[in-house]
Design a protein around this motif. Structure first.
Motif, PDB file in Angstrom:
ATOM      1  N   ALA A 112       0.796  -1.161   0.007  1.00 15.50           N
ATOM      2  CA  ALA A 112      -0.082  -0.056   0.091  1.00 15.50           C
ATOM      3  C   ALA A 112       0.936   1.261  -0.151  1.00 15.50           C
ATOM      4  CB  ALA A 112      -0.812  -0.076   1.393  1.00 15.50           C
ATOM      5  N   ARG A 113       1.799   1.237   0.924  1.00 17.50           N
ATOM      6  CA  ARG A 113       2.861   2.386   0.841  1.00 17.50           C
ATOM      7  C   ARG A 113       3.344   2.770  -0.613  1.00 17.50           C
ATOM      8  NH1 ARG A 113       6.242   5.763   3.399  1.00 17.50           N
ATOM      9  NH2 ARG A 113       8.538   5.933   2.566  1.00 17.50           N
ATOM     10  N   SER A 114       3.848   1.759  -1.282  1.00 20.76           N
ATOM     11  CA  SER A 114       4.345   1.803  -2.655  1.00 20.76           C
ATOM     12  C   SER A 114       3.239   2.414  -3.536  1.00 20.76           C
ATOM     13  CB  SER A 114       4.717   0.417  -3.203  1.00 20.76           C
ATOM     14  OG  SER A 114       5.976   0.105  -2.550  1.00 20.76           O
ATOM     15  N   VAL A 115       2.146   1.845  -3.520  1.00 24.96           N
ATOM     16  CA  VAL A 115       0.972   2.230  -4.396  1.00 24.96           C
ATOM     17  C   VAL A 115       0.651   3.669  -4.084  1.00 24.96           C
ATOM     18  CG1 VAL A 115      -1.571   2.094  -4.829  1.00 24.96           C
ATOM     19  CG2 VAL A 115      -0.065  -0.025  -4.528  1.00 24.96           C
ATOM     20  N   LEU A 116       0.577   4.043  -2.633  1.00 25.13           N
ATOM     21  CA  LEU A 116      -0.018   5.497  -2.503  1.00 25.13           C
ATOM     22  C   LEU A 116       1.308   6.417  -2.838  1.00 25.13           C
ATOM     23  CD1 LEU A 116      -1.676   4.695   1.006  1.00 25.13           C
ATOM     24  CD2 LEU A 116      -2.854   5.430  -1.412  1.00 25.13           C
ATOM     25  N   ILE A 117       2.563   6.240  -2.629  1.00 26.38           N
ATOM     26  CA  ILE A 117       3.615   7.103  -3.059  1.00 26.38           C
ATOM     27  C   ILE A 117       3.307   7.317  -4.667  1.00 26.38           C
ATOM     28  CG2 ILE A 117       6.009   7.258  -3.345  1.00 26.38           C
ATOM     29  CD1 ILE A 117       6.569   6.047  -0.621  1.00 26.38           C
ATOM     30  N   GLU A 118       3.126   6.310  -5.416  1.00 26.94           N
ATOM     31  CA  GLU A 118       2.748   6.719  -6.603  1.00 26.94           C
ATOM     32  C   GLU A 118       1.738   7.540  -7.026  1.00 26.94           C
ATOM     33  OE1 GLU A 118       3.626   6.628 -10.788  1.00 26.94           O
ATOM     34  OE2 GLU A 118       4.670   5.827  -9.175  1.00 26.94           O
ATOM     35  N   VAL A 119       0.422   7.305  -6.100  1.00 27.85           N
ATOM     36  CA  VAL A 119      -0.596   8.251  -6.241  1.00 27.85           C
ATOM     37  C   VAL A 119      -0.260   9.603  -5.974  1.00 27.85           C
ATOM     38  CG1 VAL A 119      -2.777   8.613  -5.105  1.00 27.85           C
ATOM     39  CG2 VAL A 119      -2.231   6.167  -5.918  1.00 27.85           C
ATOM     40  N   ALA A 120       0.543   9.683  -4.913  1.00 24.35           N
ATOM     41  CA  ALA A 120       1.021  10.955  -4.553  1.00 24.35           C
ATOM     42  C   ALA A 120       1.745  11.890  -5.528  1.00 24.35           C
ATOM     43  CB  ALA A 120       1.898  11.090  -3.161  1.00 24.35           C
ATOM     44  N   THR A 121       2.717  11.134  -6.212  1.00 25.82           N
ATOM     45  CA  THR A 121       3.624  11.634  -7.360  1.00 25.82           C
ATOM     46  C   THR A 121       2.750  12.344  -8.399  1.00 25.82           C
ATOM     47  OG1 THR A 121       3.815   9.796  -8.663  1.00 25.82           O
ATOM     48  CG2 THR A 121       5.329   9.805  -6.951  1.00 25.82           C
ATOM     49  N   HIS A 122       1.381  11.874  -8.538  1.00 30.42           N
ATOM     50  CA  HIS A 122       0.368  12.557  -9.532  1.00 30.42           C
ATOM     51  C   HIS A 122      -0.464  13.504  -9.098  1.00 30.42           C
ATOM     52  CE1 HIS A 122       1.902   9.667 -12.759  1.00 30.42           C
ATOM     53  NE2 HIS A 122       2.022   8.828 -11.432  1.00 30.42           N
ATOM     54  N   ARG A 123      -0.360  13.519  -7.610  1.00 28.13           N
ATOM     55  CA  ARG A 123      -1.045  14.439  -7.074  1.00 28.13           C
ATOM     56  C   ARG A 123      -2.820  13.977  -6.970  1.00 28.13           C
ATOM     57  NH1 ARG A 123       1.601  18.818  -5.317  1.00 28.13           N
ATOM     58  NH2 ARG A 123       0.036  20.171  -4.804  1.00 28.13           N
TER      59      ARG A 123
ATOM     60  N   GLY B  70      -2.587  17.358   0.864  1.00 28.40           N
ATOM     61  CA  GLY B  70      -1.589  18.207   0.414  1.00 28.40           C
ATOM     62  C   GLY B  70      -0.121  18.101   0.766  1.00 28.40           C
ATOM     63  N   ALA B  71       0.177  17.744   2.052  1.00 27.00           N
ATOM     64  CA  ALA B  71       1.394  17.733   2.256  1.00 27.00           C
ATOM     65  C   ALA B  71       2.129  16.400   1.656  1.00 27.00           C
ATOM     66  CB  ALA B  71       1.577  17.419   3.781  1.00 27.00           C
ATOM     67  N   CYS B  72       1.230  15.333   1.384  1.00 29.07           N
ATOM     68  CA  CYS B  72       1.819  14.126   0.616  1.00 29.07           C
ATOM     69  C   CYS B  72       2.127  14.653  -0.575  1.00 29.07           C
ATOM     70  CB  CYS B  72       0.767  13.083   0.653  1.00 29.07           C
ATOM     71  SG  CYS B  72       0.582  12.038   2.454  1.00 29.07           S
ATOM     72  N   TRP B  73       1.256  15.111  -1.230  1.00 27.55           N
ATOM     73  CA  TRP B  73       1.348  15.532  -2.840  1.00 27.55           C
ATOM     74  C   TRP B  73       2.615  16.583  -2.644  1.00 27.55           C
ATOM     75  CZ3 TRP B  73      -4.336  17.500  -3.469  1.00 27.55           C
ATOM     76  CH2 TRP B  73      -5.212  16.408  -3.727  1.00 27.55           C
TER      77      TRP B  73
END
Length: 118
Positions: free
Chosen positions: A33-44, A109-112
Motif C-alpha cells: 500500500a505504501r508503494s501504491v500510495l507514493i505513486e498516487v501522491a506523485t500524480h497529486r 496536500g503535504a503528501c502531494w
C-alpha cells in the motif's frame, strides 16, 4: 520506494480503541500500500478503498482497510512523513472514511508536496 517498513513485525500498534499486532501478512500489505500510495501522491491524486485493495492484489479487502491504513499511518509517523492514508477516500463520500475527516485535506496536500513530480 516502498520496501521495508519503519514498524516492527510482531509489535502491537494502536488501531482506534484497540491494539493490533503487525503480522508478516499485514506488514506485506502495508508495504504494498505504501508503494501504491507514493505513486498516487506523485500524480497529486487520490485513490478509493476498492482501488487500493485491487492495487495490492486483494490481500486486504476494501471494507477491511482500517488496520492496514492505521499501520501505514504509524509507519509514516515513524519516518517523519505526511500520512499517506489521507490519499485513500470513500468513493461515495469523496473523503477518508474516518468519523473525523478534518485531518485529511492538510495531510493530503503535504503528501502531494512531498512526493509529486511537479
Amino acid at each position: 520506494m516502498g520496501g521495508e517498513l519503519a514498524l516492527t513485525v510482531g509489535e502491537r500498534y494502536p488501531v482506534g480503541e484497540r491494539r493490533y499486532t503487525l503480522t508478516p501478512r499485514l506488514a506485506e500489505a502495508v508495504a504494498r500500500a505504501r508503494s501504491v500510495l507514493i505513486e498516487v501522491a506523485t500524480h497529486r491524486e487520490v485513490i478509493t478503498y476498492g482501488e487500493l485493495s485491487e492495487a495490492i492484489g486483494g490481500v486486504v479487502l476494501a471494507r477491511h482497510m482500517g488496520p492496514l491504513l492505521h499501520m501505514l499511518g504509524h509507519d509514516c509517523a515513524e519516518r517523519g512523513e505526511p500520512s499517506l492514508p489521507a490519499l485513500v477516500i470513500n468513493q461515495a463520500k469523496g473523503e477518508v472514511g474516518t468519523d473525523d475527516d478534518a485531518w485529511a485535506p492538510p495531510e493530503r496536500g503535504a503528501c502531494w508536496d512531498r512526493w509529486s513530480r511537479g
